[in-house]
Design an enzyme around this catalytic site. Sequence first.
Site, PDB file in Angstrom:
ATOM      1  N   PHE A  76       1.952 -39.239  35.946  1.00 31.70           N
ATOM      2  CA  PHE A  76       2.876 -38.278  36.551  1.00 31.70           C
ATOM      3  C   PHE A  76       3.885 -37.784  35.521  1.00 31.70           C
ATOM      4  CE2 PHE A  76       6.933 -37.479  38.854  1.00 31.70           C
ATOM      5  CZ  PHE A  76       6.517 -36.347  39.545  1.00 31.70           C
ATOM      6  N   GLN A  77       3.973 -36.479  35.372  1.00 31.32           N
ATOM      7  CA  GLN A  77       4.869 -35.798  34.442  1.00 31.32           C
ATOM      8  C   GLN A  77       4.648 -36.216  32.983  1.00 31.32           C
ATOM      9  OE1 GLN A  77       8.963 -35.990  35.936  1.00 31.32           O
ATOM     10  NE2 GLN A  77       8.582 -34.126  37.123  1.00 31.32           N
ATOM     11  N   GLU A  95      16.344 -26.249  31.820  1.00 27.79           N
ATOM     12  CA  GLU A  95      16.193 -26.807  30.478  1.00 27.79           C
ATOM     13  C   GLU A  95      16.169 -25.727  29.397  1.00 27.79           C
ATOM     14  OE1 GLU A  95      14.226 -29.808  33.278  1.00 27.79           O
ATOM     15  OE2 GLU A  95      14.172 -27.616  33.024  1.00 27.79           O
ATOM     16  N   LYS A 148       9.425 -44.190  27.617  1.00 22.74           N
ATOM     17  CA  LYS A 148      10.447 -44.775  28.487  1.00 22.74           C
ATOM     18  C   LYS A 148      10.657 -46.256  28.210  1.00 22.74           C
ATOM     19  CE  LYS A 148      12.141 -45.071  33.185  1.00 22.74           C
ATOM     20  NZ  LYS A 148      12.048 -44.580  34.578  1.00 22.74           N
ATOM     21  N   MET A 194      14.539  -0.961  26.268  1.00 25.43           N
ATOM     22  CA  MET A 194      13.822  -0.809  25.006  1.00 25.43           C
ATOM     23  C   MET A 194      12.338  -0.537  25.235  1.00 25.43           C
ATOM     24  SD  MET A 194      14.192  -0.566  21.781  1.00 25.43           S
ATOM     25  CE  MET A 194      15.633  -1.413  21.138  1.00 25.43           C
TER      26      MET A 194
END
Length: 561
Positions: free
Chosen positions: A113-114, A51, A163, A472
């Site tokens: 969940f999630q 993602e 949802k 760096m």
Amino acid sequence: MRLKGADMVMECLLEQGVDTVFGYPGGTILEIYDSLYKYRDKIQSILTSHEQGASHAADGYAKSTGKVGVCMATSGPGATNLVTGIATAQMDSVPVVAITANVALPLLGKDSFQEIDIAGITMPITKHNFIVKKIEDLAPSIRKAFKIAREGRPGPVLVDITKDVTVGYGEYEREEINLNPNKPLSLDDAEKYRESLEKAVKLIEKSERPFIFAGGGIKASDASDELRIFAELIDAPVADSLMGKGGFDGNNKRYTGMLGMHGTKASNLGVSRCDLLVAIGTRFSDRVIGNASTFASKANIIHIDIDEAEINKNVYADLGITGDAKYILGKLNLMLKKQSHSDWMEEIECLKNKYPMKYNKDVLTGPYVIEKIEECFGHDTIICTEVGQHQMWAAQYFHYKNPKQFITSGGLGTMGYGLGASIGAKYGNPKSRVINIAGDGCFRMNMNELATASRYNIPIIQVVLNNKVLGMVRQWQTFFYNGRYSDTVLDDQVDFCKVAEGLGCKAVRVTKKDEVEKALLEAASYNGPFVIECMIQEDDKVFPMVAPGKSLDDTFDQDDI
């Protein structure tokens, strides 16, 4: 017309002129991905490897096209994986709309969940965000999100949709959207600028040593032409910030190079000596100004920026003008008489000649590779970068002519940004050559996006400047930590060429200067993603440099050491 919520999302995207989205599916966003499948002839969906890659791709798409980039993710970890990319877009003022789906409304707030409060998490790093809990709010929220993302100072907006909204049905009526909301100002609006513009003209006319500093706002407002005319009118040199690269032609005789920590001596010393600094579309980052108390201490400062919050935030301005750079410069160009500062311009030219950019020509180095890329491909090429030494070399040694040509993470400095961004830039500009330049440390971060490039056979060129260290950070450890190289050595058994080939790309390793051009031309003729690993020395440095907190007058290079 009655539509399912997920289909309504697609119709709203079409209203906004969206042709590509980057993302990764999951449980709560499945309805939207099902609609993406049905709308696949109108909107292409690019499945990234992670993602975060999707958020960077949306960013690269937006920076290289000027349009709003779109990324999508499911709830929970899918949404949180977008956070770094959203913060990156926020720091660089990039118009991105991130669409996430959350658990159904009855499950919110129950540690389902999630489930995650992604709106709460992203509140400090977005221009605005929405939680859509009712189908009647869906289309208005998406429309507002795009409007907010692109208007004024651009930035990211998040739309989180439960949802049950994606599976529910509601009434939808198509709207015609104005995709260019920054309209010309009315006469009343113009009148409020009159006093400020007249003050600016007076400051400019009395100046004998004017200097122009161009930031990313020049590119965001499409003000490159106005800037060029302005520089000619006031007869001044021009420096830019990292985010301003390409806003002013890097081959123009007035151009002095980048300003700041790794800016040229001509720019840094010029700003220190000028009596008027006209700064346009810049937030005066600490990496630009060094010690704020000594920055442009001999100059009056005119600061033009669309965001009023930036005026006097980091540097005090004698005159602050809040407005769109294209409009303000256009008005000033109509009001100004041609100025002449031949002695000052000659002094700047002497600084450029006395302190040219230079590097070791005897061995393969990052600057040599950058110069070779420009030599082989010219200025139709879009250059993306990760963050670090290679990024600074790409800023210093490639002469950018076009405002959408240089794609990098400036404000947040996100390692792992460039590869995803290059994929987005290529989809936004299919006819342009796109090259991502990385160090080996950054490349490790998100090299899994090579799998995305090979899956869709995206002909991008990935150049890895491999010095087997975090270059760096090692440079800072050399100068400021007495050579204690704590956790910056990457000399292990990882073979980037084999990894690239394993992910479906073609790859070559370059160890000598005379191999670079051949590799670049082979990559350009290959119809697919191509990785070039260039082995450079571990102690190559980026010069010039200003130590943190020091004045721009204290710029040093290899000769000074």
